[in-house]
Design a protein around this motif. Structure first.
Motif, PDB file in Angstrom:
ATOM      1  N   PRO A 111       0.800  -1.235   0.000  1.00  0.00           N
ATOM      2  CA  PRO A 111       0.000   0.000   0.000  1.00  0.00           C
ATOM      3  C   PRO A 111       0.831   1.283   0.000  1.00  0.00           C
ATOM      4  CG  PRO A 111      -0.839  -1.573   1.606  1.00  0.00           C
ATOM      5  CD  PRO A 111       0.478  -2.104   1.148  1.00  0.00           C
ATOM      6  N   SER A 112       2.109   1.178   0.373  1.00  0.00           N
ATOM      7  CA  SER A 112       2.957   2.376   0.411  1.00  0.00           C
ATOM      8  C   SER A 112       3.638   2.661  -0.933  1.00  0.00           C
ATOM      9  CB  SER A 112       4.026   2.230   1.496  1.00  0.00           C
ATOM     10  OG  SER A 112       4.888   1.138   1.206  1.00  0.00           O
ATOM     11  N   ALA A 138      -1.835   6.813 -10.698  1.00  0.00           N
ATOM     12  CA  ALA A 138      -1.436   6.518  -9.318  1.00  0.00           C
ATOM     13  C   ALA A 138      -1.625   5.035  -9.046  1.00  0.00           C
ATOM     14  CB  ALA A 138      -2.265   7.335  -8.330  1.00  0.00           C
ATOM     15  N   VAL A 139      -0.833   4.496  -8.121  1.00  0.00           N
ATOM     16  CA  VAL A 139      -1.020   3.113  -7.686  1.00  0.00           C
ATOM     17  C   VAL A 139      -1.511   3.119  -6.246  1.00  0.00           C
ATOM     18  CG1 VAL A 139       0.663   2.094  -9.245  1.00  0.00           C
ATOM     19  CG2 VAL A 139       1.410   2.909  -7.008  1.00  0.00           C
ATOM     20  N   SER A 140      -2.409   2.196  -5.941  1.00  0.00           N
ATOM     21  CA  SER A 140      -2.891   2.047  -4.569  1.00  0.00           C
ATOM     22  C   SER A 140      -2.151   0.930  -3.853  1.00  0.00           C
ATOM     23  CB  SER A 140      -4.399   1.767  -4.569  1.00  0.00           C
ATOM     24  OG  SER A 140      -4.711   0.694  -5.439  1.00  0.00           O
ATOM     25  N   SER A 141      -1.570   0.004  -4.650  1.00  0.00           N
ATOM     26  CA  SER A 141      -0.763  -1.071  -4.081  1.00  0.00           C
ATOM     27  C   SER A 141       0.064  -1.701  -5.197  1.00  0.00           C
ATOM     28  CB  SER A 141      -1.650  -2.135  -3.426  1.00  0.00           C
ATOM     29  OG  SER A 141      -0.865  -3.179  -2.881  1.00  0.00           O
ATOM     30  N   SER A 152      -2.267  -2.552  -8.431  1.00  0.00           N
ATOM     31  CA  SER A 152      -3.578  -1.942  -8.657  1.00  0.00           C
ATOM     32  C   SER A 152      -3.421  -0.435  -8.572  1.00  0.00           C
ATOM     33  CB  SER A 152      -4.605  -2.426  -7.630  1.00  0.00           C
ATOM     34  OG  SER A 152      -4.191  -2.104  -6.313  1.00  0.00           O
ATOM     35  N   GLY A 153      -4.218   0.270  -9.354  1.00  0.00           N
ATOM     36  CA  GLY A 153      -4.103   1.720  -9.374  1.00  0.00           C
ATOM     37  C   GLY A 153      -5.299   2.364 -10.035  1.00  0.00           C
ATOM     38  N   THR A 154      -5.186   3.668 -10.238  1.00  0.00           N
ATOM     39  CA  THR A 154      -6.275   4.435 -10.831  1.00  0.00           C
ATOM     40  C   THR A 154      -5.731   5.362 -11.911  1.00  0.00           C
ATOM     41  OG1 THR A 154      -6.038   6.127  -9.113  1.00  0.00           O
ATOM     42  CG2 THR A 154      -7.689   4.404  -8.749  1.00  0.00           C
ATOM     43  N   GLN A 171     -10.227   2.161 -12.883  1.00  0.00           N
ATOM     44  CA  GLN A 171      -9.310   1.398 -12.049  1.00  0.00           C
ATOM     45  C   GLN A 171      -8.505   0.442 -12.926  1.00  0.00           C
ATOM     46  OE1 GLN A 171     -11.824  -0.439  -9.076  1.00  0.00           O
ATOM     47  NE2 GLN A 171     -11.610   1.313  -7.710  1.00  0.00           N
ATOM     48  N   SER A 173      -5.752  -3.044 -12.667  1.00  0.00           N
ATOM     49  CA  SER A 173      -5.127  -4.061 -11.818  1.00  0.00           C
ATOM     50  C   SER A 173      -4.515  -5.142 -12.688  1.00  0.00           C
ATOM     51  CB  SER A 173      -6.151  -4.679 -10.857  1.00  0.00           C
ATOM     52  OG  SER A 173      -7.154  -5.376 -11.568  1.00  0.00           O
TER      53      SER A 173
END
Length: 213
Positions: A111-112, A138-141, A152-154, A171, A173
């Protein structure tokens, strides 16, 4: 003299009012109002026509390899990737159509994780006179090991050309498995496709039952 001037002004005003009420002036005013209404309608129609978001999902398979150096993980795809399945606006694309994917680099893990820079575009498909693209912003993980990669990202999806849609938030992934940082990749993972297909089957079955009732 003052009274005469005032009377002259009143007569002039009456004559002007009479001129305004002539059939020709009324017709001119009618045309002006009609043109104004047409312009307003065209503006509203144009704005409405432009507000068409993208619907559906796109699925891909292929392979790639990973590298880690200086705290940066980079996933590079072995282009072309293959478009396998689509829904909504992507359903018109023929399965097997090639797609081009750009490398993705990020720092951190899980997540970071953070992109080193937005990837624009991340993937591109050209089909039927239209260009389908996705910008990864951006990536969320994101996680990379020698035996697998997950991300995964947006971002924003676009469609231009023969078919045009407004830029739409989306989204993204992917899942990859393998060894030695060489992966077989699915975007998204095959399990998602299986769940989607089974969901469609349930909806169709429910619709048929409703028709029988």
């Amino acid at each position: 003299m003052l009274s005469l001037c005032s009377h002259s002004h009143v007569l002039s005003g009456r004559n002007h009012q009479q001129q305004r009420n002539t059939p020709m002036n009324k017709y001119t005013q009618y045309l002006k109002h009609l043109c104004l209404a047409a312009v307003m309608l065209m503006t509203a129609t144009t704005q409405h026509a432009q507000e068409i978001p993208i619907t559906g999902e796109a699925f891909f398979t292929g392979s790639g390899f990973g590298m880690q150096s200086g705290g940066i993980s980079t996933l590079t795809f072995n282009n072309p990737m293959t478009f396998t399945f689509g829904t909504g606006d992507y359903s018109v694309i023929t399965p097997g159509t090639p797609a081009t994917f750009a490398p993705i680099s990020w720092t951190g893990s899980g997540p970071s994780a953070m992109l080193t820079a937005p990837v624009t575009p991340e993937w591109t498909i050209i089909f039927g006179g239209s260009t389908y693209q996705f910008d990864l912003l951006a990536v969320s993980s994101a996680t990379m090991t020698s035996t697998g990669v997950s991300l995964s990202g947006t971002g924003v999806a676009t469609v231009s050309g023969a078919t045009t849609r407004d830029p739409t938030p989306y989204q993204f992934s992917l899942e990859g498995t393998g060894s030695g940082f060489n992966y077989t990749i699915a975007v998204p993972e095959p399990q998602t496709i299986a769940l989607l297909v089974s969901g469609v089957a349930v909806v169709l079955l429910w619709a048929r039952r409703c028709q029988r009732i």
